[in-house]
Design an enzyme around this catalytic site. Structure first.
Site, PDB file in Angstrom:
ATOM      1  N   GLN A  35       0.816  -1.238   0.001  1.00  0.00           N
ATOM      2  CA  GLN A  35      -0.024  -0.009   0.177  1.00  0.00           C
ATOM      3  C   GLN A  35       0.928   1.267  -0.100  1.00  0.00           C
ATOM      4  O   GLN A  35       1.943   1.437   0.872  1.00  0.00           O
ATOM      5  CB  GLN A  35      -0.844   0.041   1.238  1.00  0.00           C
ATOM      6  CG  GLN A  35      -1.989  -1.085   1.491  1.00  0.00           C
ATOM      7  CD  GLN A  35      -3.202  -1.161   0.298  1.00  0.00           C
ATOM      8  OE1 GLN A  35      -3.064  -0.107  -0.502  1.00  0.00           O
ATOM      9  NE2 GLN A  35      -3.801  -2.144   0.102  1.00  0.00           N
ATOM     10  N   TYR A  69      -3.870 -13.411   0.213  1.00  0.00           N
ATOM     11  CA  TYR A  69      -3.584 -12.194  -0.689  1.00  0.00           C
ATOM     12  C   TYR A  69      -2.665 -11.444   0.112  1.00  0.00           C
ATOM     13  O   TYR A  69      -2.685 -10.113   0.287  1.00  0.00           O
ATOM     14  CB  TYR A  69      -4.575 -11.406  -1.426  1.00  0.00           C
ATOM     15  CG  TYR A  69      -5.521 -12.248  -2.104  1.00  0.00           C
ATOM     16  CD1 TYR A  69      -5.601 -12.674  -3.413  1.00  0.00           C
ATOM     17  CD2 TYR A  69      -6.809 -12.764  -1.331  1.00  0.00           C
ATOM     18  CE1 TYR A  69      -6.547 -13.654  -4.087  1.00  0.00           C
ATOM     19  CE2 TYR A  69      -7.838 -13.380  -1.746  1.00  0.00           C
ATOM     20  CZ  TYR A  69      -7.783 -13.639  -3.245  1.00  0.00           C
ATOM     21  OH  TYR A  69      -8.672 -14.479  -3.924  1.00  0.00           O
ATOM     22  N   CYS A 181      -9.579  -2.780  -3.338  1.00  0.00           N
ATOM     23  CA  CYS A 181      -9.375  -1.733  -4.343  1.00  0.00           C
ATOM     24  C   CYS A 181     -10.259  -1.323  -5.445  1.00  0.00           C
ATOM     25  O   CYS A 181      -9.925  -0.424  -6.199  1.00  0.00           O
ATOM     26  CB  CYS A 181      -7.711  -1.874  -4.834  1.00  0.00           C
ATOM     27  SG  CYS A 181      -7.709  -3.186  -5.830  1.00  0.00           S
ATOM     28  N   GLU A 216      -9.905   2.610  -1.504  1.00  0.00           N
ATOM     29  CA  GLU A 216      -9.772   1.515  -0.931  1.00  0.00           C
ATOM     30  C   GLU A 216     -11.247   1.409  -0.120  1.00  0.00           C
ATOM     31  O   GLU A 216     -11.804   2.488   0.239  1.00  0.00           O
ATOM     32  CB  GLU A 216      -8.628   1.086   0.161  1.00  0.00           C
ATOM     33  CG  GLU A 216      -7.347   1.273  -0.915  1.00  0.00           C
ATOM     34  CD  GLU A 216      -7.050  -0.325  -1.334  1.00  0.00           C
ATOM     35  OE1 GLU A 216      -7.139  -1.255  -0.582  1.00  0.00           O
ATOM     36  OE2 GLU A 216      -6.352  -0.086  -2.347  1.00  0.00           O
TER      37      GLU A 216
END
Length: 226
Positions: A35, A69, A181, A216
Site C-alpha cells: 500500500q 493475498y 481496491c 480502498e
C-alpha cells in the site's frame, strides 16, 4: 513507479526499501505490491485490526487469523499481537519470503506464511509452523476453531474468484474482513458472502488516491448465528 520509503522516494523498483507502519518495520522490494499512501496506511491497519479483534456476537474472543493475498505480511503481522496464530497466503513467492523476513525483523513468532494461491489455504494438508511459549508447533489451518477464526482478504482489483469464495463458505470462519481496491468487484463478492449467510457489519472507504476515482474499501462480515 515512485515508492515512498520512510520519507525517501525510490525510483528503482529492484531496490529493497523499508517502510515503518506505527512501530512495525516492513522491508520489501520497491517494485512489489505494498500500500503506497504512508499517511493513510496506519489508519487502515488500525481499522483492520479493530474489525478483526472485536468479540464475536456469541461473546467469543477471536483467536486465529488467516490473511489471504497477504503480500509482504502487512495485515497478518499488524494483527499478530492480538491473535494466538496468524497465517498468510500469497501467490508471489518473493512476497512470502519478505513476509517471513518481516515477521522475524519485528520479533513476531506466531505468524507463518504460505506460497500458494488463496484457494489452496483452506484445503491444505501442509502444516504451518509457529513458535509459542518458546516451542515450535505445527498446525493445520483445517483445525482452526471456526467460530473464533477471522479471514482477512485483500485481493487484486479483479476481486476473489468464485472458487475461493465457495471454499471460504465451506470453511465457515466466524468473520470475514475484506479490503478492496475496487468497490465494484467487492460488491459482486459481497452478494456471494451474503448468500452464504454472512451479514454486513460495516463498510469504510479510504481515499488513498486523492482527486482520482480510486478508493480502498473495508467491509466486515459476520457469520449469522443459527
Amino acid at each position: 513507479l515512485l515508492r515512498d520509503s520512510d520519507g525517501v522516494v525510490e525510483t528503482n523498483h529492484n531496490v529493497y526499501v523499508n517502510t515503518t507502519v506505527k512501530d512495525l518495520v516492513f522491508r520489501f522490494q520497491a517494485g512489489n505490491f505494498f500500500q503506497n499512501n504512508p499517511f493513510m496506511l496506519p489508519k487502515m491497519v488500525d481499522l483492520v485490526v479493530d474489525a478483526a479483534t472485536k468479540t464475536s456476537p456469541s461473546g467469543k474472543t477471536m483467536t486465529h487469523l488467516i490473511d489471504c493475498y497477504c503480500g509482504s505480511g502487512l495485515f497478518a503481522i499488524g494483527s499478530s499481537r492480538s491473535f494466538d496464530v496468524c497465517v498468510g497466503i500469497e501467490v508471489n513467492k518473493m512476497a512470502v519470503e519478505e513476509a517471513r523476513e518481516n515477521a522475524a525483523l519485528n520479533g513476531i513468532q506466531n505468524c507463518d506464511f504460505v506460497s500458494a494461491s488463496a484457494e489452496a489455504i483452506f484445503l491444505s494438508k501442509d502444516p504451518v509452523r509457529i513458535t509459542k511459549e518458546g516451542d515450535d508447533k505445527d498446525l493445520l489451518v483445517g483445525d482452526f476453531p471456526r467460530e473464533s477464526t477471522v479471514v482477512v482478504v485483500d485481493p487484486p482489483r479483479k476481486g476473489c474468484s468464485e472458487e475461493f469464495l465457495q471454499q471460504l463458505n465451506e470453511y465457515g470462519p466466524g468473520r470475514v474482513v475484506y479490503m478492496s481496491c475496487d468497490p465494484a468487484t467487492q460488491a459482486r463478492d459481497t452478494k456471494f458472502l451474503v448468500s452464504f449467510g454472512y451479514e454486513i457489519v460495516s463498510v469504510q472507504p479510504f481515499d488513498l488516491f486523492p482527486q482520482t476515482r480510486h478508493i480502498e474499501c473495508l467491509a466486515v462480515f459476520e457469520r449469522a448465528l443459527d
